[in-house]
Design a protein around this motif. Structure first.
Motif, PDB file in Angstrom:
ATOM      1  N   ALA A 138       0.830  -1.209   0.000  1.00  0.00           N
ATOM      2  CA  ALA A 138       0.000   0.000   0.000  1.00  0.00           C
ATOM      3  C   ALA A 138       0.862   1.255   0.000  1.00  0.00           C
ATOM      4  O   ALA A 138       0.579   2.219  -0.723  1.00  0.00           O
ATOM      5  N   GLN A 179       2.463   1.730  -3.487  1.00  0.00           N
ATOM      6  CA  GLN A 179       1.481   2.278  -4.431  1.00  0.00           C
ATOM      7  C   GLN A 179       1.302   3.775  -4.205  1.00  0.00           C
ATOM      8  O   GLN A 179       1.263   4.558  -5.153  1.00  0.00           O
ATOM      9  N   GLU A 180       1.198   4.165  -2.950  1.00  0.00           N
ATOM     10  CA  GLU A 180       0.946   5.565  -2.616  1.00  0.00           C
ATOM     11  C   GLU A 180       2.148   6.457  -2.932  1.00  0.00           C
ATOM     12  O   GLU A 180       1.986   7.564  -3.450  1.00  0.00           O
TER      13      GLU A 180
END
Length: 165
Positions: A97, A100-101
């Motif tokens: 996560a 991705q960010e």
């Protein structure tokens, strides 16, 4: 729904950032750095944009930030990525996560190339990078010295699909 959230890093997050960084340092396979930096030194080292933390119950369990590649204008869209996940949060999707960010945030800020320098022994980090489009360009043999031992360092790179045509 996950119990953690990704937010822009604030100065008050730094003690947690330093704790997670020290965990990485203690592994011996995350960085050549021997100890965490002061907030002032960290703030000077990393770019002012693209600084993220992962919080769970207001505790930092991961962070990502970018370092400048060069001061030359031609390289303004190239940065080195640092990403660290607390030992207690590994294997739970936090790294995915956060990766991705940070990619999305870097592209929103005009970056077209992200690079990472990773010890080849850090298999989990290399796998995470490969999952998100980083390619291993080379392994620099005996690039740096740590505790009297010269270490190899893999150079990984990801080119944006949105920026830098």
């Amino acid at each position: 729904m996950s119990e953690w959230k990704i937010l822009p890093m604030l100065k008050e997050h730094y003690p947690g950032v330093a704790t997670v960084h020290q965990e990485g340092i203690n592994t011996g396979n995350a960085t050549f750095q021997e100890k965490t930096l002061t907030l002032e030194a960290w703030d000077e080292k990393y770019l002012k944009t693209c600084r993220l933390v992962v919080l769970m119950n207001d505790k930092v369990i991961g962070w990502a930030a970018l370092l400048p590649f060069s001061s030359m204008h031609a390289y303004r869209g190239v940065a080195e990525l640092s990403i660290y996940i607390a030992k207690s949060a590994r294997g739970k999707g936090v790294g995915k996560a956060l990766m991705q960010e940070i990619i999305q945030t870097s592209e929103q800020n005009g970056f077209w190339t992200l690079q990472s320098l990773i010890f080849p022994e850090n298999i989990a980090s290399i796998a995470l990078h490969h999952t998100y489009g980083f390619r291993t360009l080379c392994v620099h043999e005996k690039l740096g010295e740590m505790n009297g031992v010269f270490r190899d360092v893999a150079l990984l790179e990801r080119r944006s699909n949105r920026n830098g045509e």
